[in-house]
Design a protein around this motif. Structure first.
Motif, PDB file in Angstrom:
ATOM      1  N   GLY A  32      -4.087  12.380  -4.578  1.00 18.18           N
ATOM      2  CA  GLY A  32      -3.305  12.075  -3.352  1.00 18.18           C
ATOM      3  C   GLY A  32      -3.249  13.608  -2.600  1.00 18.18           C
ATOM      4  N   PRO A  33      -2.507  13.497  -1.408  1.00 16.51           N
ATOM      5  CA  PRO A  33      -2.159  14.647  -0.685  1.00 16.51           C
ATOM      6  C   PRO A  33      -1.737  15.802  -1.262  1.00 16.51           C
ATOM      7  N   TRP A 405       7.199   3.752   0.226  1.00 17.89           N
ATOM      8  CA  TRP A 405       6.486   2.932   1.434  1.00 17.89           C
ATOM      9  C   TRP A 405       5.592   3.953   1.890  1.00 17.89           C
ATOM     10  N   PHE A 406       6.178   5.417   2.158  1.00 20.05           N
ATOM     11  CA  PHE A 406       5.303   6.455   2.593  1.00 20.05           C
ATOM     12  C   PHE A 406       4.075   6.565   2.036  1.00 20.05           C
ATOM     13  N   LEU A 407       4.039   6.674   0.648  1.00 22.04           N
ATOM     14  CA  LEU A 407       2.657   6.616  -0.029  1.00 22.04           C
ATOM     15  C   LEU A 407       1.876   5.330   0.263  1.00 22.04           C
ATOM     16  N   TRP A 410       0.466   6.663   3.508  1.00 21.14           N
ATOM     17  CA  TRP A 410      -0.862   7.617   3.361  1.00 21.14           C
ATOM     18  C   TRP A 410      -1.974   7.010   3.031  1.00 21.14           C
ATOM     19  N   ARG A 411      -1.867   6.035   1.898  1.00 22.55           N
ATOM     20  CA  ARG A 411      -3.166   5.467   1.499  1.00 22.55           C
ATOM     21  C   ARG A 411      -3.980   4.712   2.326  1.00 22.55           C
ATOM     22  N   GLN A 418      -7.305   7.861   9.165  1.00 23.91           N
ATOM     23  CA  GLN A 418      -6.302   7.914  10.303  1.00 23.91           C
ATOM     24  C   GLN A 418      -5.375   9.385   9.849  1.00 23.91           C
ATOM     25  N   ARG A 419      -4.891   9.941  11.167  1.00 26.47           N
ATOM     26  CA  ARG A 419      -4.254  11.084  10.870  1.00 26.47           C
ATOM     27  C   ARG A 419      -2.603  11.066  11.296  1.00 26.47           C
ATOM     28  N   VAL A 420      -2.350   9.977  12.247  1.00 22.79           N
ATOM     29  CA  VAL A 420      -1.182   9.797  12.728  1.00 22.79           C
ATOM     30  C   VAL A 420      -0.630   8.733  12.791  1.00 22.79           C
ATOM     31  N   ALA A 421       0.817   8.633  12.562  1.00 26.82           N
ATOM     32  CA  ALA A 421       1.593   7.257  12.583  1.00 26.82           C
ATOM     33  C   ALA A 421       2.896   7.469  13.318  1.00 26.82           C
TER      34      ALA A 421
END
Length: 485
Positions: A32-33, A405-407, A410-411, A418-421
């Protein structure tokens, strides 16, 4: 020597229950991150480390307030604050989070650079040293309360009071209450908690002084079904079963009270009459003018408040204050409530992002002018996630859904490079509505400081765990509203 600046994928701000929740989720991610946690205080625990007033406890059951991935083994359903704090710290230690928390760093500024696709996070230590970190995502687990100070009412005559005047948010260590006459100003969860606790600690007499009544529900502090489930099932399965049962019961009771408010009033009143002495003026002190859940319904575990009021050592007075006088509190009708300790349980102050300034490409962001996307991101603010709990259920229910939801986001981005949301508000969400649908004093005072919600998904903040659970699992990340690049 000063610690080196952090440069991570995810920087969590806050090591309270929301921060530890998402940190544990991050710790369980394989490949993961990279991540770290910043915490302004010197210890883990957030609210449960800050609040030290007598009897401090949750106002919802621990099976839903606790983490879904770590069972609660205690005997009570609504435990004291020190037990919750121990549970949170033990969880952080068990999941390897404790060593990733950087203490004594208060975040003062968040600055996003579109060119670099990252946040610069400025934090100040108590000794004045300023540290600068970098992160692709910032996850705000700071809640929406101010930790420095609560809402303080300027009571006339403060300098005349011969006794002590304290606010529960800053309860002095070692403050003696034995043998003292105490007036608790307020009618919310803190006041309802303090009255029986102060009686238990030996106060001579405790008065809860309220301007207007609030709803109180006596709930059992032990769960027989939970005890049965823990004997019959493995710990994790029992925890999930109890949690599901409590979510279902809480959702059902909330919906019934909102749909049938008059019936709800009668049920709540009937239960109070059954627990209080004959002739007790229930309609004077516990019959609000508003409907149930226009403000939160206060919980009295095992009816401790009602038991205290059934003695001669505690009472509720519904009246307005004129001023403080040497011997206590003078009311507008001329009565004086004797007190050598006055506790101003007058509520909290709302504050988003812990008071940090937020900038996007050099432009200051007015957080109150933004709209909340899926209850956890802000319109036109990239890579910023915030954990906000429910007003009608435990905080952790939604906080954990936000972490999950955040994870998933991220996945999704990691697979596509992609880097931006960034959520884009175009007005299609409908008319603006307040973020918190409550009429409580602290909400009215601070509503102008909070973002807005819309009328339609994904801009509507639905106070339903079941709804959010389904949409978190089934709704696509790339929904046409969230800009991904």
């Amino acid at each position: 020597m000063d610690p080196p600046p952090l440069d991570v994928d995810v920087l969590v701000v806050g090591a309270g229950i929301s921060g530890i929740d998402v940190a544990c989720r991050l710790a369980q991610e394989t490949d993961g991150p990279t991540w770290a946690v910043l915490e302004a205080r010197d210890s883990v625990g957030g609210t449960w480390d800050l609040f030290r007033y007598p009897g401090v406890r949750a106002d919802s059951d621990i099976y839903t307030l606790g983490f879904p991935f770590r069972p609660w083994h205690g005997p009570t359903s609504i435990p004291r604050g020190e037990d919750i704090l121990r549970y949170v710290r033990d969880t952080a230690h068990e999941y390897g989070v404790t060593g990733r928390v950087h203490h004594g760093q208060r975040v003062t500024r968040l600055a996003w650079s579109g060119d670099e696709a990252c946040w610069t996070v400025t934090a100040r230590r108590s000794d004045g040293v300023v540290l600068t970190h970098r992160a692709r995502y910032v996850y705000l687990a700071t809640g929406y309360y101010a930790y420095d100070s609560g809402h303080v009412v300027d009571l006339p005559g403060r300098e005349d009071l011969a006794g002590d005047l304290v606010h529960p948010q800053h309860w002095p260590a070692g403050l003696a209450v034995t043998g003292r006459r105490v007036v608790v100003v307020g009618s919310g969860a803190t006041a309802v908690t303090l009255l029986p606790a102060l009686v238990e600690e030996g106060a001579e007499h405790v008065t809860m002084l309220q301007r207007s009544p609030g709803y109180v529900a006596a709930l059992p502090n032990t769960d027989r079904l939970a005890d049965l489930a823990r004997r019959a099932l493995p710990a994790a399965a029992a925890h999930h079963a109890i949690r599901a049962k409590n979510v279902a019961l809480g959702t059902l009771s909330y919906r019934l009270l909102r749909r049938y408010p008059e019936g709800g009033r009668r049920v709540l009143r009937r239960r109070l009459v059954a627990r209080l002495p004959d002739g007790y003026p229930v309609d004077t002190h516990f019959a609000p003018t508003y409907d149930p859940w226009d403000q939160r319904v206060c919980v009295a575990p095992d009816g401790d408040l009602l038991d205290a009021l059934s003695t001669d050592r505690a009472e509720v007075v519904t009246a307005r204050i004129d001023r403080l006088v040497p011997e206590g509190v003078r009311l507008q009708d001329g009565r004086v409530l004797p007190a050598d300790l006055v506790v101003t349980a007058t509520g909290l102050r709302l504050l988003l992002a812990g008071g940090a300034d937020v900038e996007v490409d050099g432009r200051a962001v007015d957080l109150a002018a933004t709209h909340v996307y899926r209850g956890c991101m802000l319109s036109d603010v990239p890579n910023l996630v915030l954990a906000v709990g429910y007003v009608n259920a435990s905080w952790t229910l939604r906080a954990d859904l936000t972490a999950r939801w955040f994870l998933a986001l991220w996945r999704h981005q990691d697979r596509r490079g992609q880097r931006v949301a960034v959520p884009r508000w175009d007005g299609s969400g409908g008319a603006d509505r307040p973020l918190l649908d409550l009429s409580s004093g602290y909400v009215r005072r601070g509503a102008h400081l909070l973002p807005r919600q819309g009328e339609r998904a994904p801009w509507r903040v639905v106070q339903s765990y079941v709804h959010d659970l389904v949409t978190t699992r089934l709704a696509p990340v790339d929904d046409g509203v969230l800009e991904l690049r």
